[in-house]
Design a protein around this motif. Structure first.
Motif, PDB file in Angstrom:
ATOM      1  N   LYS A   1       0.832  -1.199   0.000  1.00 43.34           N
ATOM      2  CA  LYS A   1       0.000   0.000   0.000  1.00 43.34           C
ATOM      3  C   LYS A   1       0.869   1.252   0.000  1.00 43.34           C
ATOM      4  O   LYS A   1       0.611   2.204  -0.748  1.00 43.34           O
ATOM      5  CB  LYS A   1      -0.913  -0.014   1.229  1.00 43.34           C
ATOM      6  CG  LYS A   1      -1.841   1.160   1.328  1.00 43.34           C
ATOM      7  CD  LYS A   1      -2.689   1.059   2.595  1.00 43.34           C
ATOM      8  CE  LYS A   1      -3.510   2.305   2.783  1.00 43.34           C
ATOM      9  NZ  LYS A   1      -4.250   2.296   4.053  1.00 43.34           N
ATOM     10  N   THR A   2       1.915   1.245   0.814  1.00 40.77           N
ATOM     11  CA  THR A   2       2.818   2.390   0.895  1.00 40.77           C
ATOM     12  C   THR A   2       3.528   2.613  -0.441  1.00 40.77           C
ATOM     13  O   THR A   2       3.632   3.757  -0.917  1.00 40.77           O
ATOM     14  CB  THR A   2       3.853   2.183   2.020  1.00 40.77           C
ATOM     15  OG1 THR A   2       3.148   1.984   3.249  1.00 40.77           O
ATOM     16  CG2 THR A   2       4.779   3.373   2.155  1.00 40.77           C
ATOM     17  N   LEU A   3       4.005   1.546  -1.045  1.00 43.54           N
ATOM     18  CA  LEU A   3       4.672   1.674  -2.347  1.00 43.54           C
ATOM     19  C   LEU A   3       3.713   2.198  -3.416  1.00 43.54           C
ATOM     20  O   LEU A   3       4.081   3.044  -4.242  1.00 43.54           O
ATOM     21  CB  LEU A   3       5.247   0.324  -2.786  1.00 43.54           C
ATOM     22  CG  LEU A   3       6.514  -0.123  -2.083  1.00 43.54           C
ATOM     23  CD1 LEU A   3       6.882  -1.544  -2.515  1.00 43.54           C
ATOM     24  CD2 LEU A   3       7.659   0.831  -2.367  1.00 43.54           C
ATOM     25  N   ARG A   4       2.483   1.714  -3.399  1.00 42.87           N
ATOM     26  CA  ARG A   4       1.488   2.172  -4.366  1.00 42.87           C
ATOM     27  C   ARG A   4       1.213   3.665  -4.187  1.00 42.87           C
ATOM     28  O   ARG A   4       1.138   4.427  -5.153  1.00 42.87           O
ATOM     29  CB  ARG A   4       0.194   1.351  -4.216  1.00 42.87           C
ATOM     30  CG  ARG A   4      -0.858   1.668  -5.257  1.00 42.87           C
ATOM     31  CD  ARG A   4      -2.093   0.763  -5.167  1.00 42.87           C
ATOM     32  NE  ARG A   4      -2.677   0.707  -3.834  1.00 42.87           N
ATOM     33  CZ  ARG A   4      -2.682  -0.384  -3.064  1.00 42.87           C
ATOM     34  NH1 ARG A   4      -2.120  -1.501  -3.467  1.00 42.87           N
ATOM     35  NH2 ARG A   4      -3.245  -0.358  -1.879  1.00 42.87           N
ATOM     36  N   GLU A   5       1.081   4.109  -2.929  1.00 35.85           N
ATOM     37  CA  GLU A   5       0.834   5.523  -2.665  1.00 35.85           C
ATOM     38  C   GLU A   5       2.019   6.383  -3.095  1.00 35.85           C
ATOM     39  O   GLU A   5       1.833   7.478  -3.637  1.00 35.85           O
ATOM     40  CB  GLU A   5       0.513   5.735  -1.186  1.00 35.85           C
ATOM     41  CG  GLU A   5      -0.862   5.221  -0.807  1.00 35.85           C
ATOM     42  CD  GLU A   5      -1.126   5.307   0.690  1.00 35.85           C
ATOM     43  OE1 GLU A   5      -0.233   5.730   1.457  1.00 35.85           O
ATOM     44  OE2 GLU A   5      -2.249   4.947   1.087  1.00 35.85           O
ATOM     45  N   GLN A   6       3.225   5.894  -2.871  1.00 39.64           N
ATOM     46  CA  GLN A   6       4.409   6.639  -3.302  1.00 39.64           C
ATOM     47  C   GLN A   6       4.453   6.729  -4.829  1.00 39.64           C
ATOM     48  O   GLN A   6       4.805   7.770  -5.384  1.00 39.64           O
ATOM     49  CB  GLN A   6       5.687   5.978  -2.771  1.00 39.64           C
ATOM     50  CG  GLN A   6       5.918   6.204  -1.305  1.00 39.64           C
ATOM     51  CD  GLN A   6       7.163   5.489  -0.807  1.00 39.64           C
ATOM     52  OE1 GLN A   6       7.769   4.690  -1.515  1.00 39.64           O
ATOM     53  NE2 GLN A   6       7.533   5.788   0.425  1.00 39.64           N
ATOM     54  N   TRP A   7       4.131   5.638  -5.479  1.00 40.89           N
ATOM     55  CA  TRP A   7       4.125   5.628  -6.944  1.00 40.89           C
ATOM     56  C   TRP A   7       3.081   6.613  -7.478  1.00 40.89           C
ATOM     57  O   TRP A   7       3.340   7.354  -8.423  1.00 40.89           O
ATOM     58  CB  TRP A   7       3.827   4.200  -7.432  1.00 40.89           C
ATOM     59  CG  TRP A   7       3.777   4.075  -8.913  1.00 40.89           C
ATOM     60  CD1 TRP A   7       4.819   4.093  -9.788  1.00 40.89           C
ATOM     61  CD2 TRP A   7       2.596   3.921  -9.696  1.00 40.89           C
ATOM     62  NE1 TRP A   7       4.378   3.954 -11.069  1.00 40.89           N
ATOM     63  CE2 TRP A   7       2.996   3.840 -11.048  1.00 40.89           C
ATOM     64  CE3 TRP A   7       1.232   3.831  -9.408  1.00 40.89           C
ATOM     65  CZ2 TRP A   7       2.093   3.689 -12.088  1.00 40.89           C
ATOM     66  CZ3 TRP A   7       0.336   3.671 -10.448  1.00 40.89           C
ATOM     67  CH2 TRP A   7       0.773   3.595 -11.777  1.00 40.89           C
ATOM     68  N   LEU A   8       1.911   6.630  -6.831  1.00 44.83           N
ATOM     69  CA  LEU A   8       0.873   7.572  -7.257  1.00 44.83           C
ATOM     70  C   LEU A   8       1.298   9.008  -6.998  1.00 44.83           C
ATOM     71  O   LEU A   8       1.006   9.898  -7.786  1.00 44.83           O
ATOM     72  CB  LEU A   8      -0.446   7.279  -6.536  1.00 44.83           C
ATOM     73  CG  LEU A   8      -1.182   6.010  -6.969  1.00 44.83           C
ATOM     74  CD1 LEU A   8      -2.383   5.752  -6.060  1.00 44.83           C
ATOM     75  CD2 LEU A   8      -1.634   6.136  -8.415  1.00 44.83           C
ATOM     76  N   MET A   9       1.960   9.261  -5.892  1.00 45.88           N
ATOM     77  CA  MET A   9       2.422  10.623  -5.591  1.00 45.88           C
ATOM     78  C   MET A   9       3.470  11.089  -6.582  1.00 45.88           C
ATOM     79  O   MET A   9       3.485  12.254  -6.965  1.00 45.88           O
ATOM     80  CB  MET A   9       3.009  10.688  -4.173  1.00 45.88           C
ATOM     81  CG  MET A   9       1.944  10.944  -3.142  1.00 45.88           C
ATOM     82  SD  MET A   9       2.560  11.519  -1.556  1.00 45.88           S
ATOM     83  CE  MET A   9       3.903  12.567  -1.878  1.00 45.88           C
ATOM     84  N   ASP A  10       4.332  10.194  -6.980  1.00 47.53           N
ATOM     85  CA  ASP A  10       5.368  10.573  -7.951  1.00 47.53           C
ATOM     86  C   ASP A  10       4.747  10.958  -9.284  1.00 47.53           C
ATOM     87  O   ASP A  10       5.243  11.854  -9.968  1.00 47.53           O
ATOM     88  CB  ASP A  10       6.363   9.418  -8.160  1.00 47.53           C
ATOM     89  CG  ASP A  10       7.235   9.194  -6.950  1.00 47.53           C
ATOM     90  OD1 ASP A  10       7.316  10.091  -6.085  1.00 47.53           O
ATOM     91  OD2 ASP A  10       7.837   8.094  -6.855  1.00 47.53           O
ATOM     92  N   GLY A  11       3.663  10.308  -9.654  1.00 41.82           N
ATOM     93  CA  GLY A  11       3.008  10.597 -10.929  1.00 41.82           C
ATOM     94  C   GLY A  11       2.129  11.831 -10.879  1.00 41.82           C
ATOM     95  O   GLY A  11       1.816  12.428 -11.899  1.00 41.82           O
TER      96      GLY A  11
END
Length: 167
Positions: free
Chosen positions: A44-54
């Motif tokens: 979940k944390t990795l997904r949120e970070q990936w979404l924030m980067d985009g």
């Protein structure tokens, strides 16, 4: 009497060992649950970070909110990891206790085998006690070897002024 005590102690050791095994299995299931939660939280944390980067077009409030959520997730991750480590240590302690109980049970079993009367032992003793009484002795009359508390078989029947050791 010693045999009875040893049997009770062995039964208690077996019961305790079973209880420990059940507790170990319960803790192992808890570890698996904690690991699944941990894995989910990391994804979940990795997904949120990936979404924030985009999405760099988020307002500052949204970025702060996402950042706070990420920090919260990291704290939960640390907490879950520490729980897993703690439970693994508890399992190690329980496994050590189980090994100690197994060793105790083995010792009790050896002691029990030393004092335990087998049917062969009873027959041999009866035969040795009955020497000289061949005419009146049979194995069924050697009940005192198996059941010694029956008033010592009425104080061993008197045959011709002599005590009969077989009865």
């Amino acid at each position: 009497m010693e045999e009875e005590t040893l049997l009770r102690e062995r039964l208690q050791a077996i019961t305790d060992k079973r209880r420990l095994r059940e507790e170990i299995e319960k803790k192992r299931r808890n570890i698996e649950e904690e690991k699944l939660k941990l894995q989910y939280l990391k994804k979940k944390t990795l997904r949120e970070q990936w979404l924030m980067d985009g999405l760099s077009t988020l307002s500052e409030e949204e970025q702060e909110s996402v950042k706070a959520q990420t920090e919260d997730n990291q704290q939960q991750t640390k907490l879950l990891q520490s729980n897993v480590d703690r439970i693994e240590q508890e399992i190690a302690v329980l496994e050590t206790q189980e090994l100690e109980l197994s060793a105790k049970e083995e010792i009790l079993l050896k002691q029990l085998k030393e004092v335990e009367k087998t049917p062969e032992d009873i027959i041999k003793r009866c035969q040795s006690d009955c020497l000289g009484w061949e005419n009146t002795c049979n194995l069924s009359s050697c009940r005192h070897l198996v059941f010694p508390d029956e008033e010592e078989m009425d104080r061993k029947t008197d045959l011709g002024g002599k005590k009969n050791n077989c009865l």
